[in-house]
Design a protein around this motif. Structure first.
Motif, PDB file in Angstrom:
ATOM      1  N   THR A 219       0.822  -1.207   0.000  1.00 13.63           N
ATOM      2  CA  THR A 219       0.000   0.000   0.000  1.00 13.63           C
ATOM      3  C   THR A 219       0.861   1.264   0.000  1.00 13.63           C
ATOM      4  O   THR A 219       0.342   2.371  -0.067  1.00 13.63           O
ATOM      5  CB  THR A 219      -0.935   0.045   1.234  1.00 13.63           C
ATOM      6  N   LYS A 220       2.190   1.077   0.099  1.00 17.74           N
ATOM      7  CA  LYS A 220       3.096   2.240   0.112  1.00 17.74           C
ATOM      8  C   LYS A 220       3.941   2.226  -1.150  1.00 17.74           C
ATOM      9  O   LYS A 220       4.373   1.167  -1.595  1.00 17.74           O
ATOM     10  CB  LYS A 220       4.055   2.138   1.310  1.00 17.74           C
ATOM     11  N   LYS A 221       4.217   3.421  -1.733  1.00 20.64           N
ATOM     12  CA  LYS A 221       5.012   3.371  -2.968  1.00 20.64           C
ATOM     13  C   LYS A 221       6.474   3.073  -2.664  1.00 20.64           C
ATOM     14  O   LYS A 221       6.976   3.395  -1.587  1.00 20.64           O
ATOM     15  CB  LYS A 221       4.839   4.651  -3.796  1.00 20.64           C
ATOM     16  N   MET A 222       7.121   2.436  -3.620  1.00 18.53           N
ATOM     17  CA  MET A 222       8.559   2.184  -3.491  1.00 18.53           C
ATOM     18  C   MET A 222       9.246   3.537  -3.467  1.00 18.53           C
ATOM     19  O   MET A 222       8.986   4.381  -4.325  1.00 18.53           O
ATOM     20  CB  MET A 222       9.049   1.338  -4.667  1.00 18.53           C
ATOM     21  N   SER A 223      10.114   3.747  -2.492  1.00 15.87           N
ATOM     22  CA  SER A 223      10.658   5.091  -2.317  1.00 15.87           C
ATOM     23  C   SER A 223      12.123   5.061  -1.896  1.00 15.87           C
ATOM     24  O   SER A 223      12.572   4.135  -1.217  1.00 15.87           O
ATOM     25  CB  SER A 223       9.796   5.816  -1.269  1.00 15.87           C
ATOM     26  N   LYS A 224      12.842   6.104  -2.338  1.00 12.13           N
ATOM     27  CA  LYS A 224      14.251   6.262  -1.981  1.00 12.13           C
ATOM     28  C   LYS A 224      14.444   6.379  -0.487  1.00 12.13           C
ATOM     29  O   LYS A 224      15.502   6.058   0.039  1.00 12.13           O
ATOM     30  CB  LYS A 224      14.787   7.578  -2.576  1.00 12.13           C
ATOM     31  N   SER A 225      13.414   6.911   0.177  1.00 10.10           N
ATOM     32  CA  SER A 225      13.619   7.282   1.574  1.00 10.10           C
ATOM     33  C   SER A 225      13.124   6.219   2.552  1.00 10.10           C
ATOM     34  O   SER A 225      13.251   6.392   3.755  1.00 10.10           O
ATOM     35  CB  SER A 225      12.922   8.614   1.852  1.00 10.10           C
ATOM     36  N   ASP A 226      12.573   5.101   2.047  1.00 14.85           N
ATOM     37  CA  ASP A 226      12.119   4.062   2.972  1.00 14.85           C
ATOM     38  C   ASP A 226      13.321   3.521   3.751  1.00 14.85           C
ATOM     39  O   ASP A 226      14.335   3.147   3.169  1.00 14.85           O
ATOM     40  CB  ASP A 226      11.451   2.926   2.181  1.00 14.85           C
ATOM     41  N   PRO A 227      13.223   3.500   5.106  1.00 15.36           N
ATOM     42  CA  PRO A 227      14.376   3.031   5.886  1.00 15.36           C
ATOM     43  C   PRO A 227      14.747   1.579   5.599  1.00 15.36           C
ATOM     44  O   PRO A 227      15.908   1.196   5.787  1.00 15.36           O
ATOM     45  CB  PRO A 227      13.925   3.203   7.346  1.00 15.36           C
ATOM     46  N   SER A 228      13.791   0.766   5.148  1.00 14.17           N
ATOM     47  CA  SER A 228      14.114  -0.636   4.872  1.00 14.17           C
ATOM     48  C   SER A 228      14.625  -0.810   3.436  1.00 14.17           C
ATOM     49  O   SER A 228      13.893  -0.563   2.471  1.00 14.17           O
ATOM     50  CB  SER A 228      12.868  -1.505   5.066  1.00 14.17           C
ATOM     51  N   ASP A 229      15.865  -1.262   3.304  1.00 12.87           N
ATOM     52  CA  ASP A 229      16.414  -1.480   1.959  1.00 12.87           C
ATOM     53  C   ASP A 229      15.697  -2.641   1.261  1.00 12.87           C
ATOM     54  O   ASP A 229      15.679  -2.719   0.036  1.00 12.87           O
ATOM     55  CB  ASP A 229      17.929  -1.726   2.047  1.00 12.87           C
ATOM     56  N   LEU A 230      15.087  -3.536   2.064  1.00  7.65           N
ATOM     57  CA  LEU A 230      14.346  -4.659   1.479  1.00  7.65           C
ATOM     58  C   LEU A 230      13.062  -4.197   0.771  1.00  7.65           C
ATOM     59  O   LEU A 230      12.436  -4.962   0.050  1.00  7.65           O
ATOM     60  CB  LEU A 230      13.964  -5.654   2.570  1.00  7.65           C
ATOM     61  N   SER A 231      12.674  -2.935   1.011  1.00  6.20           N
ATOM     62  CA  SER A 231      11.429  -2.442   0.421  1.00  6.20           C
ATOM     63  C   SER A 231      11.587  -2.123  -1.062  1.00  6.20           C
ATOM     64  O   SER A 231      10.618  -1.957  -1.773  1.00  6.20           O
ATOM     65  CB  SER A 231      10.976  -1.174   1.145  1.00  6.20           C
ATOM     66  N   ARG A 232      12.854  -1.981  -1.506  1.00  5.65           N
ATOM     67  CA  ARG A 232      13.053  -1.541  -2.900  1.00  5.65           C
ATOM     68  C   ARG A 232      14.181  -2.323  -3.553  1.00  5.65           C
ATOM     69  O   ARG A 232      15.071  -2.851  -2.873  1.00  5.65           O
ATOM     70  CB  ARG A 232      13.384  -0.032  -2.957  1.00  5.65           C
ATOM     71  N   ILE A 233      14.149  -2.374  -4.871  1.00  6.28           N
ATOM     72  CA  ILE A 233      15.283  -2.902  -5.629  1.00  6.28           C
ATOM     73  C   ILE A 233      16.029  -1.693  -6.167  1.00  6.28           C
ATOM     74  O   ILE A 233      15.463  -0.880  -6.912  1.00  6.28           O
ATOM     75  CB  ILE A 233      14.785  -3.826  -6.760  1.00  6.28           C
ATOM     76  N   ASN A 234      17.257  -1.537  -5.728  1.00  3.66           N
ATOM     77  CA  ASN A 234      18.063  -0.412  -6.202  1.00  3.66           C
ATOM     78  C   ASN A 234      18.679  -0.776  -7.547  1.00  3.66           C
ATOM     79  O   ASN A 234      19.009  -1.939  -7.787  1.00  3.66           O
ATOM     80  CB  ASN A 234      19.180  -0.105  -5.203  1.00  3.66           C
ATOM     81  N   LEU A 235      18.853   0.235  -8.382  1.00  3.11           N
ATOM     82  CA  LEU A 235      19.435  -0.057  -9.697  1.00  3.11           C
ATOM     83  C   LEU A 235      20.855  -0.592  -9.588  1.00  3.11           C
ATOM     84  O   LEU A 235      21.326  -1.265 -10.491  1.00  3.11           O
ATOM     85  CB  LEU A 235      19.411   1.188 -10.591  1.00  3.11           C
ATOM     86  N   ILE A 236      21.535  -0.293  -8.476  1.00  2.00           N
ATOM     87  CA  ILE A 236      22.907  -0.789  -8.351  1.00  2.00           C
ATOM     88  C   ILE A 236      22.997  -2.119  -7.592  1.00  2.00           C
ATOM     89  O   ILE A 236      24.087  -2.633  -7.364  1.00  2.00           O
ATOM     90  CB  ILE A 236      23.848   0.234  -7.669  1.00  2.00           C
ATOM     91  N   ASP A 237      21.855  -2.706  -7.213  1.00  2.95           N
ATOM     92  CA  ASP A 237      21.899  -4.003  -6.521  1.00  2.95           C
ATOM     93  C   ASP A 237      22.489  -5.083  -7.432  1.00  2.95           C
ATOM     94  O   ASP A 237      22.219  -5.099  -8.642  1.00  2.95           O
ATOM     95  CB  ASP A 237      20.479  -4.447  -6.107  1.00  2.95           C
ATOM     96  N   ASP A 238      23.252  -6.004  -6.810  1.00  5.93           N
ATOM     97  CA  ASP A 238      23.779  -7.104  -7.625  1.00  5.93           C
ATOM     98  C   ASP A 238      22.722  -8.219  -7.724  1.00  5.93           C
ATOM     99  O   ASP A 238      21.673  -8.162  -7.068  1.00  5.93           O
ATOM    100  CB  ASP A 238      25.119  -7.616  -7.081  1.00  5.93           C
TER     101      ASP A 238
END
Ligand code: AMP
Ligand code: TRP
Length: 359
Positions: A219-238
């Motif tokens: 229910t929450k958008k994927m965001s740069k500022s979410d404290p949990s890194d598991l919430s998003r896939i970063n473009l630099i993730d391996d």
């Protein structure tokens, strides 16, 4: 009758953690638009400093992030020779036009902006004035080039509506002067033909990933500022990190539904299906056609493989490009020079329209 030349403009803030939402909602669509339009893509560093320094990270971090976002544009397939890539602060005309728009936009309009409310939070008295007038600078970014199309994610829709309101008010406030100077482009407004100086920009929003949601909470958008890194896939993730995050993504216990209607009220399932669809450039119907009725234990590994296949090459290319800061800086310098020529043409007209004396 003259018409506005079709032109695409968009921007991303250099605030770190560029993620799958930025890529699928915005950057990937920018790449596609290059075929049919002249495009200007901007790293909006002046917007980045509207938040607290603890958010944008200070000078060293800003420089690093500006180069990293530029590398992401290039790695994703944006061609800086055919189109224009630059960082906002190089082109002074954006700030100059933003001042004019500070005097066109009304307090009431800005008071309605939900992004300001979200970002300012409870302590509004302590938000920067720049955060409040952020949408006026965004309108200036777009209208300094009289851009007609702006591809963004769903969250920017309200800002683009404000951009249209600003353009419209400028056009009507100065309609006599615009006509007298012969600077109007004839446009239809209801039954009337009016001479407009600024176009009413079209938002380009849509597709299955216009709003990518958090992997931890659908229910929450994927965001740069979410404290949990598991919430998003970063473009630099391996590759391993991408797979792990998808494996751990929150879901319900049901198998995927047999039609897209069945995704209603299942935000996490809907989000993962939307991500899959965007990655294969199809719609959710196609994904449900292939995976309807399957368990997440089948769908998640397929999604992880797909995400790795599509994103890992971009991450590798980003690393390669980022290693050569002088190349990235040269792209921004060249883009900035070409952008400034275009923006100055608009601003010369704006100064004349308003009555600012110039040589
Ligand atoms: P920002 O990171 O706020 O500068 O956003 C850059 C671009 O990415 C804008 O066009 C946003 O609308 C888009 N965007 C940001 N987050 C998402 C998301 N979760 N889903 C889709 N698009 C997004
Ligand atoms: N406000 C946009 C965002 O946060 C970034 C942005 C700044 C932008 N200026 C723009 C987007 C002009 C499109 C056009 O995502």
């Amino acid at each position: 009758m003259s018409t506005f030349e079709q032109l695409v403009f968009s921007g991303v803030q250099p605030t770190g953690n560029l993620h799958l939402g930025n890529y699928l909602g915005a950057i990937r669509r920018w790449v596609a638009l290059q075929e049919d339009y002249n495009c200007i893509y901007c790293v909006v560093d002046q917007h980045a400093i509207t938040q607290a320094m603890s958010v944008w990270g200070g000078p060293a971090e800003l420089m690093r992030n500006t180069r990293e976002v530029t590398a992401a544009f290039l790695a994703s397939g944006i061609d800086p020779k055919k189109h224009i890539v630059f960082n906002q602060s190089r082109v002074r005309q954006h700030a100059e036009l933003a001042w004019v728009f500070n005097c066109i936009a009304r307090m009431g309009w800005l008071n309605r902006m939900t992004q300001f409310k979200d970002k300012a939070g409870k302590d509004r008295e302590n938000a920067s004035v720049g955060l409040f007038t952020y949408p006026n600078l965004m309108a200036a970014d777009i209208l300094a080039y009289r851009a007609t199309h702006v591809p963004v994610g769903e969250d920017q829709k309200q800002h683009l509506e404000l951009t249209r309101d600003i353009a419209q008010k400028f056009n009507t406030d100065f309609s006599g002067r615009i006509a007298e100077l012969g600077l109007g482009v004839e446009t239809q407004s209801g039954d009337e033909t009016i001479a407009s100086f600024f176009p009413l920009t079209e938002p380009v929003i849509g597709g299955p990933a216009a709003r990518v949601m958090s992997l931890r909470d659908g229910t929450k958008k994927m965001s740069k500022s979410d404290p949990s890194d598991l919430s998003r896939i970063n473009l630099i993730d391996d590759a391993d990190t991408i797979s792990k995050k998808i494996r751990k993504a929150k879901t319900d216990a049901e198998p995927l539904p047999s039609d897209v209607e069945g995704l209603k009220d299942r935000p996490e399932a809907d989000n993962l299906v939307g991500i899959y669809a965007a990655l294969i450039d199809a719609n959710k119907e196609k994904v449900i056609g292939d995976f309807g009725g399957q368990q997440f234990s089948v769908f998640k590994p397929a999604l992880a493989d797909l995400a790795v296949e599509r994103l890992a090459p971009i991450a590798a290319e980003m690393r390669r490009i980022s290693a050569d800061a002088s190349y990235v800086d040269a792209v921004l310098k060249d883009g900035g020079e070409r952008a400034a020529l275009l923006a100055e043409k608009t601003l010369r007209n704006v100064r004349d329209i308003i009555g600012f004396l110039q040589d």
